[in-house]
Design a protein around this motif. Structure first.
Motif, PDB file in Angstrom:
ATOM      1  N   GLY A   1      36.372  65.407  60.188  1.00  0.00           N
ATOM      2  CA  GLY A   1      35.365  64.401  59.453  1.00  0.00           C
ATOM      3  C   GLY A   1      36.001  63.128  59.252  1.00  0.00           C
ATOM      4  O   GLY A   1      37.143  62.837  59.222  1.00  0.00           O
ATOM      5  N   ILE A   2      35.021  62.463  58.751  1.00  0.00           N
ATOM      6  CA  ILE A   2      35.295  60.822  58.761  1.00  0.00           C
ATOM      7  C   ILE A   2      36.002  60.635  57.342  1.00  0.00           C
ATOM      8  O   ILE A   2      36.881  59.670  57.400  1.00  0.00           O
ATOM      9  N   ILE A   3      35.913  61.479  56.413  1.00  0.00           N
ATOM     10  CA  ILE A   3      36.744  61.419  55.373  1.00  0.00           C
ATOM     11  C   ILE A   3      38.311  61.144  55.162  1.00  0.00           C
ATOM     12  O   ILE A   3      38.626  60.140  54.752  1.00  0.00           O
ATOM     13  N   ASN A   4      38.624  62.329  55.595  1.00  0.00           N
ATOM     14  CA  ASN A   4      40.115  62.405  55.809  1.00  0.00           C
ATOM     15  C   ASN A   4      40.407  61.392  57.028  1.00  0.00           C
ATOM     16  O   ASN A   4      41.638  60.702  56.742  1.00  0.00           O
TER      17      ASN A   4
ATOM     18  N   HIS B   1      46.469  66.652  55.908  1.00  0.00           N
ATOM     19  CA  HIS B   1      44.796  66.963  55.773  1.00  0.00           C
ATOM     20  C   HIS B   1      44.424  67.627  54.358  1.00  0.00           C
ATOM     21  O   HIS B   1      45.103  68.453  53.821  1.00  0.00           O
ATOM     22  N   ILE B   2      43.645  66.904  53.973  1.00  0.00           N
ATOM     23  CA  ILE B   2      42.859  67.509  52.646  1.00  0.00           C
ATOM     24  C   ILE B   2      41.808  68.606  52.933  1.00  0.00           C
ATOM     25  O   ILE B   2      41.031  68.370  53.690  1.00  0.00           O
ATOM     26  N   GLU B   3      42.075  69.704  52.307  1.00  0.00           N
ATOM     27  CA  GLU B   3      41.019  70.789  52.489  1.00  0.00           C
ATOM     28  C   GLU B   3      39.991  70.780  51.307  1.00  0.00           C
ATOM     29  O   GLU B   3      39.918  71.492  50.620  1.00  0.00           O
TER      30      GLU B   3
ATOM     31  N   MET C   1      31.474  65.714  57.355  1.00  0.00           N
ATOM     32  CA  MET C   1      32.502  64.659  56.919  1.00  0.00           C
ATOM     33  C   MET C   1      33.777  65.239  56.133  1.00  0.00           C
ATOM     34  O   MET C   1      34.584  64.636  56.222  1.00  0.00           O
ATOM     35  N   TYR C   2      33.203  66.215  55.608  1.00  0.00           N
ATOM     36  CA  TYR C   2      34.488  66.911  54.708  1.00  0.00           C
ATOM     37  C   TYR C   2      35.400  67.584  55.577  1.00  0.00           C
ATOM     38  O   TYR C   2      36.423  67.819  55.236  1.00  0.00           O
ATOM     39  N   ASN C   3      35.095  67.774  57.004  1.00  0.00           N
ATOM     40  CA  ASN C   3      35.965  68.606  57.724  1.00  0.00           C
ATOM     41  C   ASN C   3      37.290  68.000  57.810  1.00  0.00           C
ATOM     42  O   ASN C   3      37.364  66.791  58.242  1.00  0.00           O
TER      43      ASN C   3
END
Lengths: 277, 295, 527
Positions: free
Chosen positions: B135-138, B150-152, B129-131
């Motif tokens: 990932g779904i969050i970004n 994009h947030i790392e 999810m954090y990818n």
């Protein structure tokens, strides 16, 4: 009965709403992923809703490997751990709460310090012990290992609950001619139901989710557990997400069912006792 | 108000001494039989050389080991952060569930869902999810227009540990919530009713009834959670494996790497023993508190 | 329980069989006999001839040495692999050998029921599982007395499981390892010495088909502890569709790293025109992952750099070549942004998913790349769309080594009760016919040159051909037990350079110093 929305209640709703979102989002992601095709699960950018929902992953996982056997193994090991550690943990909790004897402080120290070393170091020597007594690759071997890990929790948790039971209650039973064991069984046990439920669920989940001990202490298909089996979907080359998620959803059912069955006790434990009084 | 206590002071009758020990005996036996030998082996190993023989070198090396020192700091940050947040979130939810809100039963079920997912699998899910791109969050933050780059989450040295803690709180708060909820249920209703008659406010009820009655349960849950968090492994291992750099390398992970990656069994044992001693020192106040409550 | 009982039964019946033999043996002085070594003798051969079991050779060695201590006419054997013609040695009786070995001499009688536990992470991959099970059916027909029990283990957990189980005196009989784990396992005594078996099969003649560099990886102090398995060089894979879309010629893959960068920049594009880059030139691994070394080594080696000096005593990361390679590698992400965000969390699996989604155009991969990309995204038609090329080199140079290789190894657990049968199984798995089958079913090239260079379907396959073709230019990473720590220092340094916490120079210098410290190289230049 009409309820007025007090500020406290509004706050409660707000907080619950936020935490609900936090709790459920990853879970929804798991459910959605489990309903996707292998290809859609790793599309970039990702989709939230499955474009073409399918139960394929669930069918695959149930037919794959020996999932029913793994399921049974996990259930037996987890249930065994939960019952054993709650039973002997509550005895110890009773002993610590109601009796004054020498060396209690030392015992508290021993029980706590038994948990201080990481499992990585303990699993090898434990394996040696199990092989010596021919318990390697058996349910009792694993149940004992998990029980040793959950026991301090069960003991202190249940001691806390027994502390909160007014001592006059079991004293009265003792005066009526009960043995301490009788007083424990007849008076204490019904009153600490919420604590027991919490420890049962805790121990069950610990055993259910463990990987390291099961990985090392079992061999072959007939003792594989759900968690161990699921890690096989993380292969050298890729993670098969829909099946991994479907397996995790199915794997969440037993603890969930257990919890649903027990949650009434969690809510009503002591209140019921207090009414009888 | 202060006189309204759920517990009455313990009464101890001398003739019960031996019986008390009998009740505790099964627990002691299980712990000694199952863990006694492995713990002894681990301690002996920490003083051994790979090819036999005794040494103090494994311990002497520790202060010079930069990764070990870094791990200590990371571990304390991780444990302090997660235990505190588990307690805050768990307590708030337990309190909220103990009010008259609707849908309590459903929420009680939903709240334990994260806990039913094995540690190792939670780690994989959160990493996914954090990818940043897959990932779904970004993705959601982009869709809602909240971010434009994009947030790392796990690839930024400042964000990685908080991101790991955020995921661990998700996994870990249900445990504390359940204990505290069980504790709240155990507070006799009569106490609150009496307080109402006296005209106490909600805040006063909380301050003078809830917190004192719960003190034992809070102590227990924090102490046990602290021990568990020091041992936490699968989640972090599968999310970051300690990276980037070593910013999320907690001690249990370092012990694992020393043991299973580098095959330095003896040094790994020394690291673990030091970790155990630190935990023991930390738990001393707790043990004292327990003893005081007993006598 | 039944297994335990069965084992007991096997041991008891073995004792029952050997006991009459011992009684019937002609009485000799001390029960054994003196022997003078002749040409072509080796200990395990003598052990097989006189004791009926080649694994009994340590008994000959030890009892000869005991005699030598009292009687200098006997030779002293210090290395079991080295005996010289004319030496007088003592060959004990079976009873003496058994007494010395403290266990019944292992090795079941022919026809006896034996259960072998076979463990391999490949079993968790459906195509491999199917292939292995088919092969084991063939094996079962050849060896009806052997029952194979399959012990599944995931790729990531195999070392943990084997190390713990073997250390505790148990574990599967035959295991499959990544070659880089061998050294740690061997030094801890976790693998059985296979030299006696190999010698009994004919020694060097038996080993001739395998590539020498793969055999070197199996050796430790002159003994063999494993047999090579899959052997694949790392090569450059690229997506021809994306090449065409970017206006590049898909028949001209980059030959130098300068061209590679130019291509990668052209391939990094915003295809849908929303102002966000959505396709990147290159994808690689930045997570702390075993796959990292396979992706960074080709870049390091082809720049002429290396991790360590020649005798593996000091870090060689302070050379200009290593610095240039490292700065190039990390600069692809930080400076040129031709690698998608999130590189420090990318592992081999997620990078292949990026390839399957056409999010990246190039990666460093090997035999597994096309099949996995194809199975992740069947619509891509990966076997057609993907092409493979040699790893680029630095313009104007001609390095000896341009890439590295993946190598797996088959080994035997020293706790096995059936070493002979376990060896037979490994021999079967690594035989020419089976290696051909592994290529057919799993597209892996082999450590056997008679497969990788001669098997027609392999040498005519576009991917396998390129991968096998690069094998001579593939160098392995150093085989030292500190290697996992060394590569993790490099891995960590790469992460810190990717995140921008350190410049590539600083990060690499830290790694250099850490590695020297790990190796205890206090005398290293600049330390």
């Amino acid at each position: 009965m009409k309820r007025r929305l007090r500020p406290g209640l509004i706050l409660a709703y707000l907080v619950l709403g936020l935490v609900l979102l936090y709790t459920i989002t990853p879970f929804l992601w798991m459910i959605f992923t489990s309903l996707k095709s292998d290809k859609e699960a790793v599309t970039i950018p990702p989709t939230l809703w499955p474009k073409e929902p399918t139960l394929e992953a669930y069918i695959q996982i149930l037919l794959w490997g020996n999932f029913p056997i793994w399921f049974l193994n996990s259930t037996i090991i987890s249930l065994g751990t939960a019952l054993l550690s709650t039973a002997i943990g509550s005895f110890a909790g009773y002993g610590f709460s109601r009796f004054s004897f020498r060396g209690r402080a030392t015992l508290i120290g021993i029980i706590l310090s038994s948990q201080m070393l990481p499992g990585v170091l303990l699993v090898g020597p434990y394996f040696k012990m199990l092989s010596t007594v021919e318990l390697y690759n058996t349910y009792p071997g694993l149940i004992l290992a998990f029980t040793a890990i959950t026991l301090p929790f069960s003991t202190w948790m249940l001691k806390g609950f027994i502390d909160s039971v007014p001592e006059e209650l079991d004293d009265a039973a003792l005066i009526d001619g009960c043995t301490p064991l009788g007083a424990y069984l007849k008076v204490i046990l019904p009153l600490i139901a919420p604590g027991m439920v919490a420890t049962i669920i805790f121990a069950f989940l610990l055993a259910w989710g463990d990987l390291l001990w099961v990985l090392v202490l079992t061999s072959g298909e007939k003792m594989t557990t759900v968690t161990l089996g699921l890690t096989r979907l993380v292969t050298q080359f890729r993670i098969i997400w829909p099946q991994l998620m479907a397996g995790s959803m199915i794997g969440a059912l037993p603890p969930l069912i257990l919890y649903l069955l027990l949650q009434n006790y969690l809510v009503e434990g002591l209140t019921a006792g207090a009414v009888k009084e | 108000m202060n006189t309204l206590r759920a517990r009455s002071p313990s009464i101890h009758i001398p003739f019960r001494l031996a019986q008390g020990f009998l009740f505790v005996l099964p627990t002691l036996l299980v712990l000694l039989v199952v863990l006694g030998f492995p713990i002894a082996v681990a301690i002996i190993n920490s003083f051994s050389l790979p090819d036999g023989g005794w040494t103090l070198e494994n311990y002497a090396k520790l202060p010079r080991d930069g990764r070990f020192r870094n791990s200590l700091v990371v571990t304390f940050t991780f444990v302090a952060g997660t235990v505190l947040l588990h307690l805050v979130v768990g307590f708030i939810i337990a309190l909220a569930l103990n009010t008259q809100v609707r849908g309590k039963r459903l929420f009680r079920v939903i709240a334990i869902l994260p806990w039913t997912v094995p540690d190792v699998i939670s780690g994989l899910i959160w990493r996914f999810m954090y990818n940043p791109t897959a990932g779904i969050i970004n993705r959601l933050l982009f869709d809602w227009g909240l971010i434009h780059k994009h947030i790392e989450w796990l690839g930024d040295s400042d964000l990685a540990l908080p991101s790991v803690i955020f995921a661990d709180v998700w996994r870990g708060y249900p445990f504390v919530m359940l204990i505290l909820l069980a504790g709240l249920q155990a507070i006799p209703r009569e106490l609150y009713e009496a307080a109402k008659v006296d005209g106490a406010s909600t805040v006063q009820e909380f301050r003078f009834i809830t917190v004192p009655s719960m003190r034992g349960m809070i102590l227990i849950s924090v102490a046990l959670d602290t021990i568990w968090q020091f041992r936490r492994f699968g989640l972090v291992f599968n999310m970051t494996a300690g990276g980037p750099g070593n910013v999320t390398e907690i001690l249990s992970l370092y012990v694992y790497k020393q043991y299973f990656r580098y095959f330095n069994f003896e040094y790994a044992a020394a690291v673990a023993v030091v970790l155990a001693i630190i935990m023991l020192l930390l738990s001393l106040p707790y043990v004292r508190a327990m003893v005081r409550r007993l006598s | 329980m039944t297994k335990k009982f069965l084992n007991l039964l096997v041991i008891v019946s073995m004792l029952a069989i050997t006991a009459p033999v011992v009684i019937a043996a002609p009485p000799v002085q001390d029960g054994g006999q003196d022997y003078v070594v002749v040409n072509d003798d080796w200990l395990s051969k003598l052990a097989e001839k006189y004791l009926g079991n080649l694994l009994a050779y340590p008994a000959i060695m030890e009892l000869t040495n005991q005699k030598a201590a009292q009687d200098s006419s006997y030779a002293t054997i210090t290395n079991p692999d080295l005996i010289e013609v004319g030496w007088k040695i003592y060959i004990p009786s079976a009873a003496e050998a058994e007494a010395y070995l403290a266990v019944p001499v292992p090795g079941a009688e022919p026809g006896e029921e034996v259960t072998l536990v076979f463990s391999d992470w490949h079993l968790t991959e459906p195509h491999w599982e199917k292939s292995l099970k088919e092969a084991f059916e063939t094996y079962g027909a050849l060896h009806p007395n052997i029952t194979l029990e399959l012990d599944y283990v995931s790729y990531g957990d195999k070392d943990t499981k084997y190390a713990t189980e073997i250390q505790a005196g148990a574990g599967p009989d035959v295991i499959h390892l990544h070659a880089y784990s061998l050294r740690s396992f061997i030094e801890r005594g976790f693998l059985l010495d296979l030299t006696p078996f190999i010698e009994a099969e004919g020694g060097d003649a038996f080993l001739a088909p395998w590539y020498p560099q793969t055999l070197a990886m199996m050796q430790y102090e002159g003994s063999y502890f494993a047999i090579p398995g899959d052997f694949m060089s790392m090569a450059l894979f690229y997506n021809t569709n994306l090449y065409q879309e970017a206006g590049l010629d898909p028949t001209k893959p980059p030959a130098t790293w300068d061209e590679f960068l130019a291509n990668a920049q052209a391939l990094t594009r915003d295809k849908d025109g929303d102002g966000q880059v959505d396709t990147w030139g290159f994808g690689t691994i930045g997570a702390v992952d075993p796959g990292f070394e396979l992706r960074v080594s080709p870049i390091l080696f082809s720049h002429g750099g290396d991790y360590l000096n020649e005798d593996y005593t000091c870090s060689a990361l302070n050379t200009p070549q290593a610095k240039e390679a490292f700065a190039y590698f990390t600069g692809l992400f930080t400076e040129h942004e031709v690698i998608p965000p999130g590189v420090t969390a990318q592992n081999p699996g997620t990078v292949r998913e990026q390839m399957a989604n056409e999010q990246i155009a190039m990666l460093l991969g090997s035999g597994w790349t096309a099949p996995i990309v194809a199975s992740v995204n069947p619509d891509l038609n990966a076997f057609e769309v993907l092409e493979v090329a040699d790893v680029p080199i630095k313009a104007g140079t001609d390095p000896d080594f341009t890439t590295t290789a993946w190598l797996s190894a088959w080994a035997i657990n020293p706790n096995t009760e059936h070493p002979q049968e376990a060896w037979e199984l490994i021999k079967f798995i690594t035989a020419k016919e089976q290696e051909q089958k592994w290529f057919e079913d799993a597209r892996v090239t082999s450590a056997r040159s008679d497969v990788s260079e001669e098997y027609q379907p392999l040498v005519t396959d576009k991917f396998a051909k390129a991968i096998a073709g690069q094998l001579p230019k593939a160098k392995f990473v150093p085989q030292i037990k500190e290697w996992p720590q060394v590569i993790e220092a490099v891995n960590t340094a790469a992460q810190l350079a990717f995140t921008g916490d350190k410049t590539p120079e600083e990060a690499l210098e830290d790694a250099h110093n850490q590695i020297n410290e790990i190796l205890g190289g206090t005398g290293c230049p600049g330390f």
